[in-house]
Design a protein around this motif. Structure first.
Motif, PDB file in Angstrom:
ATOM      1  N   ALA A 165      36.756  48.424  37.617  1.00 62.31           N
ATOM      2  CA  ALA A 165      37.996  47.909  38.202  1.00 62.31           C
ATOM      3  C   ALA A 165      37.707  46.842  39.266  1.00 62.31           C
ATOM      4  N   CYS A 166      36.695  47.091  40.105  1.00 66.06           N
ATOM      5  CA  CYS A 166      36.330  46.107  41.139  1.00 66.06           C
ATOM      6  C   CYS A 166      35.873  44.802  40.509  1.00 66.06           C
ATOM      7  N   LEU A 167      35.017  44.910  39.501  1.00 67.66           N
ATOM      8  CA  LEU A 167      34.536  43.705  38.826  1.00 67.66           C
ATOM      9  C   LEU A 167      35.661  43.026  38.043  1.00 67.66           C
ATOM     10  N   GLY A 168      36.580  43.830  37.493  1.00 64.45           N
ATOM     11  CA  GLY A 168      37.727  43.251  36.806  1.00 64.45           C
ATOM     12  C   GLY A 168      38.616  42.474  37.752  1.00 64.45           C
ATOM     13  N   ALA A 169      38.832  43.003  38.958  1.00 67.41           N
ATOM     14  CA  ALA A 169      39.638  42.296  39.962  1.00 67.41           C
ATOM     15  C   ALA A 169      38.939  41.017  40.422  1.00 67.41           C
ATOM     16  N   ALA A 170      37.621  41.077  40.606  1.00 68.97           N
ATOM     17  CA  ALA A 170      36.868  39.884  40.986  1.00 68.97           C
ATOM     18  C   ALA A 170      36.958  38.825  39.891  1.00 68.97           C
ATOM     19  N   THR A 171      36.884  39.274  38.634  1.00 70.26           N
ATOM     20  CA  THR A 171      37.027  38.353  37.509  1.00 70.26           C
ATOM     21  C   THR A 171      38.415  37.732  37.495  1.00 70.26           C
ATOM     22  N   ALA A 172      39.431  38.526  37.806  1.00 71.23           N
ATOM     23  CA  ALA A 172      40.814  38.036  37.810  1.00 71.23           C
ATOM     24  C   ALA A 172      40.989  36.899  38.813  1.00 71.23           C
ATOM     25  N   ALA A 208      32.266  25.604  37.261  1.00 70.79           N
ATOM     26  CA  ALA A 208      31.452  26.566  38.011  1.00 70.79           C
ATOM     27  C   ALA A 208      32.170  27.904  38.153  1.00 70.79           C
ATOM     28  N   THR A 209      33.452  27.864  38.519  1.00 72.18           N
ATOM     29  CA  THR A 209      34.194  29.117  38.671  1.00 72.18           C
ATOM     30  C   THR A 209      34.407  29.797  37.319  1.00 72.18           C
ATOM     31  N   GLY A 210      34.510  28.996  36.260  1.00 70.75           N
ATOM     32  CA  GLY A 210      34.638  29.575  34.928  1.00 70.75           C
ATOM     33  C   GLY A 210      33.391  30.324  34.507  1.00 70.75           C
ATOM     34  N   VAL A 211      32.212  29.746  34.792  1.00 78.96           N
ATOM     35  CA  VAL A 211      30.950  30.428  34.495  1.00 78.96           C
ATOM     36  C   VAL A 211      30.833  31.702  35.328  1.00 78.96           C
ATOM     37  N   CYS A 212      31.238  31.613  36.607  1.00 79.37           N
ATOM     38  CA  CYS A 212      31.224  32.790  37.483  1.00 79.37           C
ATOM     39  C   CYS A 212      32.136  33.883  36.926  1.00 79.37           C
ATOM     40  N   ALA A 213      33.325  33.490  36.469  1.00 78.65           N
ATOM     41  CA  ALA A 213      34.265  34.460  35.901  1.00 78.65           C
ATOM     42  C   ALA A 213      33.690  35.108  34.648  1.00 78.65           C
ATOM     43  N   ALA A 232      43.114  45.546  35.742  1.00 76.48           N
ATOM     44  CA  ALA A 232      42.843  44.802  36.976  1.00 76.48           C
ATOM     45  C   ALA A 232      42.710  43.324  36.687  1.00 76.48           C
ATOM     46  N   LEU A 233      42.062  43.001  35.584  1.00 78.63           N
ATOM     47  CA  LEU A 233      41.886  41.600  35.202  1.00 78.63           C
ATOM     48  C   LEU A 233      43.217  40.939  34.865  1.00 78.63           C
ATOM     49  N   THR A 234      44.005  41.599  34.032  1.00 73.63           N
ATOM     50  CA  THR A 234      45.255  41.005  33.548  1.00 73.63           C
ATOM     51  C   THR A 234      46.295  40.861  34.659  1.00 73.63           C
ATOM     52  N   ASP A 237      45.045  38.465  37.616  1.00 69.57           N
ATOM     53  CA  ASP A 237      45.110  37.051  37.263  1.00 69.57           C
ATOM     54  C   ASP A 237      46.528  36.519  37.445  1.00 69.57           C
ATOM     55  N   ALA A 238      47.520  37.272  36.962  1.00 71.95           N
ATOM     56  CA  ALA A 238      48.915  36.826  37.059  1.00 71.95           C
ATOM     57  C   ALA A 238      49.374  36.715  38.513  1.00 71.95           C
ATOM     58  N   LEU A 239      49.049  37.717  39.320  1.00 71.57           N
ATOM     59  CA  LEU A 239      49.518  37.735  40.712  1.00 71.57           C
ATOM     60  C   LEU A 239      48.841  36.665  41.559  1.00 71.57           C
ATOM     61  N   VAL A 240      47.525  36.524  41.406  1.00 68.96           N
ATOM     62  CA  VAL A 240      46.809  35.502  42.187  1.00 68.96           C
ATOM     63  C   VAL A 240      47.231  34.103  41.746  1.00 68.96           C
ATOM     64  N   SER A 241      47.425  33.915  40.448  1.00 70.92           N
ATOM     65  CA  SER A 241      47.879  32.611  39.950  1.00 70.92           C
ATOM     66  C   SER A 241      49.268  32.270  40.474  1.00 70.92           C
TER      67      SER A 241
END
Length: 298
Positions: A165-172, A208-213, A232-234, A237-241
């Protein structure tokens, strides 16, 4: 017409991402796991044809996303990626030749209804094409700080749902930043041509951020069940965007009493995602060892 095209491209991007997620998940389970963020993971995955097929789906999603962002606001395009989770489970059911239960289809319908209600009530507007640097700097600093904090929190936890979940949120967050930068870069390409596109800092920043994601996503896929990382990812992503669209691109949503149906839509989305994460079918998209253990318990 542009908004319609934007929605169509965004839906195609969400579907392509769902296909990529399932293929990459299957590939990630075939390579050795580790307690840390293993750089060699990418080299192992490059030898897996199924992972390369997933990368092709990622590229298709990126093209569709770029077309969606250049024709519509960030606050419309990225929230549509909430549908990536339902798409993911539907794609997984097809690839694994298993039937998504009736409760799963009901949850998918709830997510779609919630998204429709939220977007209709919010009615996002605005499509600014240029963001000054003094807006980018604090936004990028905050987002990258959150990514670092979430990755660090993941490293302090064993493999399982919390770590995933933590990594999914970071990816988001990384995906949302990538989308914001991609929108700026595609507008530069559309307005000023190829030379300006390759000389713009946004082009290299979104790469760069895409590779990181992608790196964070691969580790999230291996850290724990897909049902822990994907919500967490889905949703993230919507909320931060949505926040980046308002802060960076001066896009607006309706306020006042319109906030009530917006909150209702968000609640429906959350309920649908939670229901999807709890259905027995989700055992089919976790590690094979967990699936066998689940079958034994049954």
């Amino acid at each position: 017409m542009e908004i319609t095209l934007s929605i169509v491209f965004a839906l195609c991007a969400a579907l392509s991402n769902a296909v990529a997620t399932v293929l990459q998940r299957k590939a990630a389970l075939t390579v050795p796991s580790s307690q840390g963020l293993r750089a060699g993971l990418m080299l192992d995955l490059l030898r897996r044809p199924i992972w390369l097929a997933g990368i092709l789906a990622v590229i298709a999603a990126a093209v569709c996303q770029a077309l969606a962002l250049v024709t519509g606001p960030l606050t419309i395009v990225q929230p549509l990626f909430v549908l990536e989770l339902p798409f993911t489970l539907i794609v997984a059911s097809l690839l694994m030749q298993r039937r998504l239960p009736g409760t799963g289809w009901l949850a998918v319908a709830v997510v779609v209804a919630g998204l429709a209600v939220a977007l209709a009530a919010a009615a996002p507007t605005g499509n600014r094409t240029h963001v000054p640097l003094d807006r980018w700097i604090p936004a990028l600093a905050v987002c990258m700080g959150l990514v670092f904090a979430l990755a660090l929190a993941a490293l302090r936890r064993p493999e399982g749902r919390a770590r995933a979940a933590c990594l999914g949120a970071a990816t988001a967050i990384s995906y949302a930043v990538t989308a914001a930068l991609l929108k700026s870069a595609t507008h530069i390409l559309d307005d000023r041509g190829l030379a300006a596109f390759f000389s713009a800092w946004q082009t290299y920043a979104f790469a760069a951020t895409g590779v990181c994601a992608l790196f964070l996503l691969e580790n999230a896929m291996q850290a724990g069940p897909l049902v822990a990382s994907q919500p967490a990812l889905t949703l993230g992503d919507a909320l931060v965007s949505l926040a980046l669209g308002i802060i960076l691109y001066e896009e607006t949503i309706r306020s006042g009493w319109w906030l009530l149906p917006q909150l209702l839509g968000v609640a429906l989305i959350a309920a649908g995602v939670l229901a999807l994460s709890r259905i027995p079918f989700t055992q089919a998209v976790v590690a094979p060892e967990e699936e066998r253990e689940a079958e034994k318990r049954e």
